[in-house]
Design an enzyme around this catalytic site. Structure first.
Site, PDB file in Angstrom:
ATOM      1  N   ARG A 126     -10.632   1.665  -2.814  1.00 59.18           N
ATOM      2  CA  ARG A 126     -12.068   1.497  -2.617  1.00 59.18           C
ATOM      3  C   ARG A 126     -12.747   2.700  -1.960  1.00 59.18           C
ATOM      4  O   ARG A 126     -13.790   3.159  -2.415  1.00 59.18           O
ATOM      5  CB  ARG A 126     -12.354   0.268  -1.729  1.00 59.18           C
ATOM      6  CG  ARG A 126     -12.367  -1.032  -2.448  1.00 59.18           C
ATOM      7  CD  ARG A 126     -11.824  -2.117  -1.554  1.00 59.18           C
ATOM      8  NE  ARG A 126     -10.420  -1.865  -1.332  1.00 59.18           N
ATOM      9  CZ  ARG A 126      -9.453  -2.260  -2.165  1.00 59.18           C
ATOM     10  NH1 ARG A 126      -9.770  -2.974  -3.194  1.00 59.18           N
ATOM     11  NH2 ARG A 126      -8.183  -1.950  -1.953  1.00 59.18           N
ATOM     12  N   THR A 127     -12.182   3.185  -0.879  1.00 62.06           N
ATOM     13  CA  THR A 127     -12.892   4.218  -0.112  1.00 62.06           C
ATOM     14  C   THR A 127     -13.054   5.475  -0.957  1.00 62.06           C
ATOM     15  O   THR A 127     -14.159   6.011  -1.080  1.00 62.06           O
ATOM     16  CB  THR A 127     -12.128   4.523   1.193  1.00 62.06           C
ATOM     17  OG1 THR A 127     -11.901   3.289   1.881  1.00 62.06           O
ATOM     18  CG2 THR A 127     -12.917   5.454   2.088  1.00 62.06           C
ATOM     19  N   LYS A 132       4.009  22.510   1.446  1.00 69.42           N
ATOM     20  CA  LYS A 132       4.644  23.809   1.754  1.00 69.42           C
ATOM     21  C   LYS A 132       4.531  24.126   3.238  1.00 69.42           C
ATOM     22  O   LYS A 132       4.914  25.212   3.668  1.00 69.42           O
ATOM     23  CB  LYS A 132       3.969  24.922   0.954  1.00 69.42           C
ATOM     24  CG  LYS A 132       4.015  24.761  -0.542  1.00 69.42           C
ATOM     25  CD  LYS A 132       3.268  25.933  -1.187  1.00 69.42           C
ATOM     26  CE  LYS A 132       2.767  25.573  -2.569  1.00 69.42           C
ATOM     27  NZ  LYS A 132       1.709  26.483  -3.019  1.00 69.42           N
ATOM     28  N   ARG A 168      -9.025  10.958   4.626  1.00 73.89           N
ATOM     29  CA  ARG A 168      -8.215   9.816   5.111  1.00 73.89           C
ATOM     30  C   ARG A 168      -6.854  10.379   5.479  1.00 73.89           C
ATOM     31  O   ARG A 168      -6.278  11.175   4.736  1.00 73.89           O
ATOM     32  CB  ARG A 168      -8.069   8.730   4.053  1.00 73.89           C
ATOM     33  CG  ARG A 168      -7.040   7.685   4.475  1.00 73.89           C
ATOM     34  CD  ARG A 168      -7.002   6.494   3.589  1.00 73.89           C
ATOM     35  NE  ARG A 168      -8.176   5.650   3.778  1.00 73.89           N
ATOM     36  CZ  ARG A 168      -8.286   4.428   3.266  1.00 73.89           C
ATOM     37  NH1 ARG A 168      -7.314   3.920   2.547  1.00 73.89           N
ATOM     38  NH2 ARG A 168      -9.377   3.726   3.470  1.00 73.89           N
ATOM     39  N   HIS A 190     -12.409   3.430  11.002  1.00 74.25           N
ATOM     40  CA  HIS A 190     -12.785   3.488   9.574  1.00 74.25           C
ATOM     41  C   HIS A 190     -14.298   3.261   9.543  1.00 74.25           C
ATOM     42  O   HIS A 190     -14.772   2.208   9.127  1.00 74.25           O
ATOM     43  CB  HIS A 190     -12.030   2.404   8.822  1.00 74.25           C
ATOM     44  CG  HIS A 190     -12.059   2.528   7.331  1.00 74.25           C
ATOM     45  ND1 HIS A 190     -12.866   3.422   6.653  1.00 74.25           N
ATOM     46  CD2 HIS A 190     -11.353   1.867   6.372  1.00 74.25           C
ATOM     47  CE1 HIS A 190     -12.660   3.285   5.355  1.00 74.25           C
ATOM     48  NE2 HIS A 190     -11.744   2.352   5.163  1.00 74.25           N
TER      49      HIS A 190
HETATM   50  N1   CP Z   1     -11.190  -1.073   2.457  1.00 73.48           N
HETATM   51  C1   CP Z   1     -10.428   0.033   2.228  1.00 73.48           C
HETATM   52  O1   CP Z   1     -10.368   0.967   3.029  1.00 73.48           O
HETATM   53  O2   CP Z   1      -9.788   0.018   1.013  1.00 73.48           O
HETATM   54  P1   CP Z   1      -8.904   1.206   0.470  1.00 73.48           P
HETATM   55  O3   CP Z   1      -7.707   1.332   1.369  1.00 73.48           O
HETATM   56  O4   CP Z   1      -8.528   0.803  -0.936  1.00 73.48           O
HETATM   57  O5   CP Z   1      -9.739   2.465   0.501  1.00 73.48           O
END
Ligand code: CP
Length: 309
Positions: free
Chosen positions: A53-54, A82, A103, A131
């Site tokens: 999603r993110t 590397k 991320r 998040h």
């Molecule tokens: N909600 C969320 O962070 O989903 P993902 O891990 O799929 O990005």
């Protein structure tokens, strides 16, 4: 309110007025629909951890507003393998893009990236820490479903269920909700309770917090039930996980005592904790919640890139 050039690393960096400004901008973007808000800009997505999603909603957010996207989702295909450091990776990518979304499995990695980068950095999740863009879309969704969040006309009862210890979406959202008129209900397996620092934040903000014994109780006593995935790898004993998993599974039958207006959210992915028969009930809002990621992330990108929705 000017957000140009600003990093989005932790929800703790935002005042209530700024959160409301972002939610209002997201509503404007959603009402306007696709356009050229981000035309001529490039976003880099650096995903050192899996995501559906993110990453995809950030990319769709750009593409729907005429922006462009570069990046990676498989660290094995990058020079990190590397031995290149995160700081050096950021120093490279800032030369290719106007904004970076990262991320990373390590707590604090997004903050480190922001300290190095000349372009804005947006945290797409760092370890068990934060998040923040998920939190903005969670707040946007709650405010749409339960307008009392923004108006403050009554205290909303918001329940959190599942892995409250390691769930970064829970930590960010609990922090943000301390700016609003809410009561918190918690239900978690032993050992996965909400860390003391978040309980203390709630106390300091005057938010009432209580634990409830079961998912049914949480459903019956809340306006919003925010469910999270139990992470098997956190349990030292596989037998205990199997036992807990069975008691943390919401089914449609368990919603018989829920308030009619109660809505279930989940940051997704779900595994076993919500049976698919819940999806057809009016309580289920988790897919619409994920869809709200598009206008919210478009608004955030536009704001840090100095584009006015
Ligand atoms: N909600 C969320 O962070 O989903 P993902 O891990 O799929 O990005």
């Amino acid at each position: 309110m000017d957000f140009t050039g600003r990093d989005i690393i932790s929800i703790a960096d935002f005042q209530r007025s700024e959160i409301l400004h972002i939610l209002a901008r997201a509503a404007e973007v959603e009402a306007t629909g696709r356009g050229k808000l981000l035309a001529g800009t490039v976003m880099a997505t650096l995903f050192f951890e899996p995501s559906t999603r993110t990453r995809l909603s950030f990319e769709a957010a750009m593409l729907h507003q005429d922006g462009r996207v570069i990046g990676f989702s498989d660290v094995a295909s990058t020079s990190t393998r590397k031995g290149e450091s995160l700081a050096d990776t950021i120093r490279m990518v800032e030369q290719y893009a106007d904004v970076i979304v990262i991320r990373h499995p390590r707590d604090g990695a997004a903050r480190l990236a922001a300290e190095v980068s000349r372009v804005p950095v947006i945290n797409g999740g760092d370890g068990a820490n934060q998040h923040p863009t998920q939190t903005f879309l969670d707040l946007y969704t709650i405010a749409k479903l339960q307008p009392a969040l923004a108006t403050g006309e009554r205290a909303l009862d918001i329940a959190f269920a599942g892995d409250l210890r390691y769930g970064r979406t829970v930590h960010s959202l609990v922090h943000a909700l301390c700016h609003f008129r809410v009561n918190l209900l918690l239900v978690a397996p032993r050992g996965l309770e909400l860390p003391e620092q978040y309980l203390e934040e709630a106390r300091q903000a005057g938010v009432a917090v209580r634990t409830v014994a079961s998912l049914q109780e949480a459903a019956a006593q809340s306006d919003i039930l925010y469910m999270t995935r139990l992470q098997e790898e956190r349990f030292p004993d596989p037998l205990e996980f199997d036992h807990v998993k069975a008691s943390y599974r919401m089914t449609a039958a368990m919603l018989a005592g829920a308030r009619p207006s109660m809505r279930i959210l989940h940051p997704l992915p779900r595994v076993n904790e919500i049976a698919t028969d819940v999806d057809a009930t009016p309580h289920a809002q988790y897919f619409a919640q994920a869809g709200n990621g598009i206008p919210v992330r478009q608004a955030l990108l536009a704001l840090v890139l100095g584009r006015q929705p």
